[in-house]
Design an enzyme around this catalytic site. Structure first.
Site, PDB file in Angstrom:
ATOM      1  N   SER A 128      43.543  40.729  36.260  1.00 26.82           N
ATOM      2  CA  SER A 128      43.764  40.030  37.151  1.00 26.82           C
ATOM      3  C   SER A 128      44.896  39.014  37.701  1.00 26.82           C
ATOM      4  O   SER A 128      44.946  38.523  37.021  1.00 26.82           O
ATOM      5  CB  SER A 128      41.818  39.722  37.605  1.00 26.82           C
ATOM      6  OG  SER A 128      42.267  38.404  37.068  1.00 26.82           O
ATOM      7  N   ASP A 129      44.845  38.931  38.637  1.00 30.05           N
ATOM      8  CA  ASP A 129      45.510  38.121  39.264  1.00 30.05           C
ATOM      9  C   ASP A 129      44.556  36.748  39.397  1.00 30.05           C
ATOM     10  O   ASP A 129      43.433  37.243  39.172  1.00 30.05           O
ATOM     11  CB  ASP A 129      46.157  38.291  40.282  1.00 30.05           C
ATOM     12  CG  ASP A 129      47.314  37.089  41.321  1.00 30.05           C
ATOM     13  OD1 ASP A 129      47.729  36.693  40.178  1.00 30.05           O
ATOM     14  OD2 ASP A 129      48.084  37.638  41.914  1.00 30.05           O
ATOM     15  N   TRP A 130      45.679  35.220  38.940  1.00 28.51           N
ATOM     16  CA  TRP A 130      43.963  34.652  38.832  1.00 28.51           C
ATOM     17  C   TRP A 130      43.596  34.546  40.131  1.00 28.51           C
ATOM     18  O   TRP A 130      44.271  33.580  40.963  1.00 28.51           O
ATOM     19  CB  TRP A 130      44.916  33.701  38.802  1.00 28.51           C
ATOM     20  CG  TRP A 130      45.763  32.947  37.241  1.00 28.51           C
ATOM     21  CD1 TRP A 130      46.039  31.597  36.504  1.00 28.51           C
ATOM     22  CD2 TRP A 130      46.401  33.862  36.427  1.00 28.51           C
ATOM     23  NE1 TRP A 130      45.886  31.874  34.418  1.00 28.51           N
ATOM     24  CE2 TRP A 130      46.416  33.123  35.071  1.00 28.51           C
ATOM     25  CE3 TRP A 130      46.436  35.417  36.373  1.00 28.51           C
ATOM     26  CZ2 TRP A 130      47.260  34.631  33.836  1.00 28.51           C
ATOM     27  CZ3 TRP A 130      46.612  35.622  35.111  1.00 28.51           C
ATOM     28  CH2 TRP A 130      47.115  35.454  33.593  1.00 28.51           C
ATOM     29  N   GLY A 131      42.438  34.904  39.143  1.00 25.00           N
ATOM     30  CA  GLY A 131      41.164  34.028  40.482  1.00 25.00           C
ATOM     31  C   GLY A 131      40.560  35.149  41.543  1.00 25.00           C
ATOM     32  O   GLY A 131      40.191  35.330  41.789  1.00 25.00           O
ATOM     33  N   GLY A 132      41.606  36.629  41.256  1.00 20.06           N
ATOM     34  CA  GLY A 132      41.288  37.986  41.950  1.00 20.06           C
ATOM     35  C   GLY A 132      40.233  39.085  41.019  1.00 20.06           C
ATOM     36  O   GLY A 132      40.574  40.029  41.407  1.00 20.06           O
TER      37      GLY A 132
END
Length: 827
Positions: free
Chosen positions: A230-234
């Site tokens: 995932s993208d960071w926090g995604g």
């Protein structure tokens, strides 16, 4: 189990040793940059690192371990040089190993849909074929040296506005022919070990929860077998994202997957998905060599070694990406022995990178002023600032003492940092990331009595006192703004009359919870600047008039071109246009050196005899620019993006903000469909400032003797294009041959032409070379969304050959004898 025994096991055998709980632990990070180790089985943590233009390591976005800063994505894209991208990938692998990382979060291959994308600088091009070809080489180079590429952001992340929640509503043909195409090329041709899912939704569904995008297309059609991160926090759900194909939630500790173990215990489908994703995490640990030789992944163990061959590569790459846009009368290269006035806000300050997660602590930042002085000598180069182009007040490179305070104000820990911007990703023992209080102490050294500008912005609450008096309150009325990925405040400024000498400054800071922010992300930035004299532009013109030549260094900075916020327009910030005009009036031998992450407007273009587009070319920027300005290197770049003549000519028509750009009510509609970049220019009949693929050399070239290997091909066949390139000038130089395909009579509407092949050629004076380029069926095909197939209609095609999207003098006819199709959904 010993490390040797763990390494000897196959992935499945090691997986079988893991309990369900241990498998779940592998599927979310331990912290911002590491996976969770399984100590019982000697499975080590795997460390990842940003980013596309350098391996930052596990430190903060500012400061941290020194590392090599490479040219940003658009600068590499401007090289049109596949082999250069492969070299850069290999060099970046060594940088990643120095930081203890086995995974690099790169490359970024989203397309330039709009000229206002804040992250434009990170990607390669507006064209999917050019992007895919360059990214394939980058990934191959990186992974050949044992570091995993993480190709991002899959998919539809073409702007930063509301990126964590917005739905990119993309028509199927545009999705297939444009936005998915570079990912498909990289997956099929380079087999990357990881893909990063984007924050956004596509057509109403988060990408990280989309079985169609990740399972049906990415894994099913394309055969991707690697890790999806995932993208960071995604990550927005637990079992749902896992079953859709998202393997690893980052950063850690987990937020979205805290209930995954319980869900897996009761749901067989989730339990099976946990096992598959855990297998892919283990496989990544193995293929990067981390299982066999666990790296020293702690930040304190990172190496900041500088490599001489890397410096040379960055310098060469910077020159190869520099685009000569104008050179009336052969003003460039500068003659030996000339005196040069170097003018402008980007003259003495090296703009080597964009902002956001792509930034790093570069080994060095060589400015144009430093580069020209090193090449010509101090006595031949003068300097004047002229004006500022800062978005925020500049930081100070001074020591900062940080005291961490307990509930009663007592000091519980202390650390020292350098620089007046602090981002917290790690904390001293005993300090809690979400509830700490900090007092930052620093000394302001003031050269003369005057009014000085001071500012604060912060992801968290902050206030500033100077000499015991409050100057800025960004605490009691903190307001959300565009800083720190839109999790920070707006900049709050104040003026203060300060006397010459030293002044004590104290910043108080406390975290502030922001919905959607990455866990534990806190930051504060103090800006400080002396006033600029009223006559600064006049003084710059005076300095320019006294030199043989003036090089005006204007553009933007990493504050304007950054992750988290899009650009407000295409104008150069501040008084830079006025500065260019004033210098040009004072010295007709004026060269503009433009550094931006994308197109800008140039109201002074008609009067300027020479113009270079330099982008953000990495730490050796000044040396690379000096090499080009003095003719030690040919300006090798060609534009990877159309430069529109006005904002209204941008394909997303952002002059009236709406659903098409930047979006409304949680949706951004890609109404322009297939027609972005040069495709839009052809479709709308606009006249760009500079076309896609354009760039000049210090030499001249001629294309001739173009021919096809055959004039007719059957469905499923291939054809080779040959063209002779001759250097007809008196200097060594570089040219990029570009081949576009036109479907003469189409069943569905298609762009007038599409880039399908290119080759970069370096030739000595008088030399020639025959270039051979291959085209297959996909080069002739469009996507039929009703058939869910790639289709090339029988009939006549035309191959257009030249040196830019608007300079294609050679036309070769090609006939396809029958219809060709390739179903992507098997029935």
């Amino acid at each position: 189990m010993t490390p040797t025994e763990a390494h000897a096991l196959s992935t499945d055998a090691l997986l079988n040793q893991l309990t369900l709980e241990e498998q779940v632990l592998l599927l979310a990070g331990a912290d911002s940059w590491r996976t969770v180790p399984v100590e019982r089985l000697n499975v080590p943590a795997l460390k990842v690192s940003d980013g596309p233009a350098g391996a930052r390591g596990g430190g903060p976005l500012v400061g941290g371990t020194p590392t090599a800063a490479f040219p940003v994505g658009i600068a590499l894209g401007a090289s049109w040089n596949v082999e250069l991208l492969r070299e850069v990938g290999v060099a970046l692998a060594r940088e990643a190993h120095d930081k203890g990382a086995g995974v690099l979060l790169a490359p970024t291959i989203n397309l330039f849909r709009s000229a206002l994308n804040g992250r434009n600088f990170e990607s390669y091009a507006e064209d999917p074929y050019l992007t895919g070809a360059l990214a394939t080489a980058y990934v191959q180079g990186l992974q050949s040296a044992g570091v995993a590429a993480t190709v991002k952001h899959f998919v539809g992340n073409e702007s930063e506005y509301q990126r964590n929640s917005i739905s990119s509503d993309i028509p199927e043909r545009a999705l297939r022919e444009l936005y998915l195409r570079p990912f498909e090329m990289v997956v099929r041709d380079a087999q990357p070990w990881a893909i990063m899912s984007s924050y956004n939704k596509v057509n109403g569904t988060y990408v990280s929860e989309s079985p169609r995008l990740m399972k049906d297309i990415l894994r099913g059609e394309w055969g991707f077998g690697g890790l999806v991160i995932s993208d960071w926090g995604g990550t927005y759900s637990s079992g749902e994202s896992l079953r859709a194909g998202l393997d690893l939630e980052m950063p850690g500790p987990s937020r979205a997957r805290t209930g995954l173990l319980e869900e897996a215990q009761r749901d067989p489908a989730t339990r099976a998905a946990v096992r598959e994703s855990a297998r892919r995490v283990l496989r990544m640990i193995q293929v990067t060599g981390t299982l066999a030789q666990p790296r020293a992944v702690a930040n304190a163990a990172e190496k900041g070694e500088e490599h001489g061959d890397t410096r040379a590569l960055i310098r060469r790459a910077g020159a190869e990406g520099t685009v000569l846009l104008k050179n009336d009368g052969g003003l460039l290269p500068l003659p030996a022995g000339a005196t040069v006035a170097v003018i402008g806000p980007n003259a003495a300050k090296a703009q080597v990178m964009g902002g956001g997660s792509a930034q790093m602590n570069a080994h060095r930042k060589v400015s144009p002023l430093e580069g020209l002085r090193a090449a010509l000598g101090e006595d031949r180069v003068t300097y004047a600032l002229g004006c500022n182009n800062d978005r925020y007040l500049p930081t100070l490179d001074i020591p900062v003492r940080i005291d961490y305070l307990g509930p009663d104000g007592e000091i519980i820990a202390t650390e020292d940092k350098q620089g007046s911007e602090v981002m917290w990703f790690a904390f001293p023992e005993g300090v809690e990331s979400e509830s700490f209080r900090a007092r930052l102490s620093l000394t302001l050294t003031v050269p003369a009595d005057a009014e000085y500008d001071l500012s604060l912005y912060s992801a968290g609450l902050s206030r500033l006192t100077v000499d015991g008096q409050e100057v800025i309150d960004n605490w009691t009325n903190w307001q959300p703004g565009d800083t720190y990925f839109a999790f920070g405040s707006n900049e709050v400024r104040s003026q203060r009359l300060l006397s010459a000498g030293e002044h004590s400054a104290v910043i108080e800071f406390m975290p502030r919870a922001v919905e959607g922010s990455v866990a534990g992300f806190s930051a504060v930035r103090l800006g400080f600047r002396a006033p600029l004299s009223v006559g600064a532009i006049h003084e710059a013109a005076r300095v320019a008039a006294q030199a043989d030549y003036a090089v005006v260094c204007v553009g933007t900075t990493g504050e304007w071109e950054t992750e988290g916020v899009d650009r407000a327009g295409l104008d150069l910030p501040g008084d830079q246009n006025a500065l260019v005009s004033a210098v040009l009036a004072a010295n007709p031998h004026t060269i503009v050196l433009l550094q931006t992450g994308g197109p800008v407007l140039m109201p002074w273009l008609g009067g300027v005899p020479a113009l270079l587009q330099g982008w953000f070319p990495g730490q050796e920027a000044g040396h690379a620019f000096a090499d080009v300005l003095l003719g030690h290197a040919d300006p090798g770049g060609r534009l990877p993006q159309t430069f529109p003549a006005r904002l209204e000519d941008d394909p997303t028509h952002p002059e009236t903000p709406d659903l098409q750009y930047p979006g409304e009510n949680g949706h951004v509609e890609y109404k322009e469909g297939l027609f972005i970049g040069y495709r839009h220019v052809d479709h709308a009949g606009t006249q760009p400032l500079f076309p896609f693929g354009f760039g000049l050399s210090y030499s001249s070239f001629e294309l001739s003797e173009a021919r096809l290997s055959e004039a007719e091909i059957e469905p499923g066949g291939q054809v080779n294009v040959q063209v002779q390139v001759q250097n007809t000038g008196e200097r060594a130089g570089q040219q990029v041959v570009q081949v576009y395909v036109r479907d003469v009579k189409t069943t569905l509407e298609r762009p007038t032409k599409e880039l399908k092949a290119f080759a970069r050629v370096s030739l000595e004076p008088g030399a020639s070379q025959t270039v051979t380029l291959g085209l297959d069926m996909r080069a002739l095909a469009y996507f039929d969304d009703e058939l869910q197939a790639w289709v090339a209609d029988a009939g006549q095609f035309e191959l257009l050959i030249g040196t830019s999207s608007m300079d294609l003098p050679i036309h070769l006819p090609l006939k396809l004898t029958g219809k060709w199709s390739w179903l992507v959904v098997k029935t």
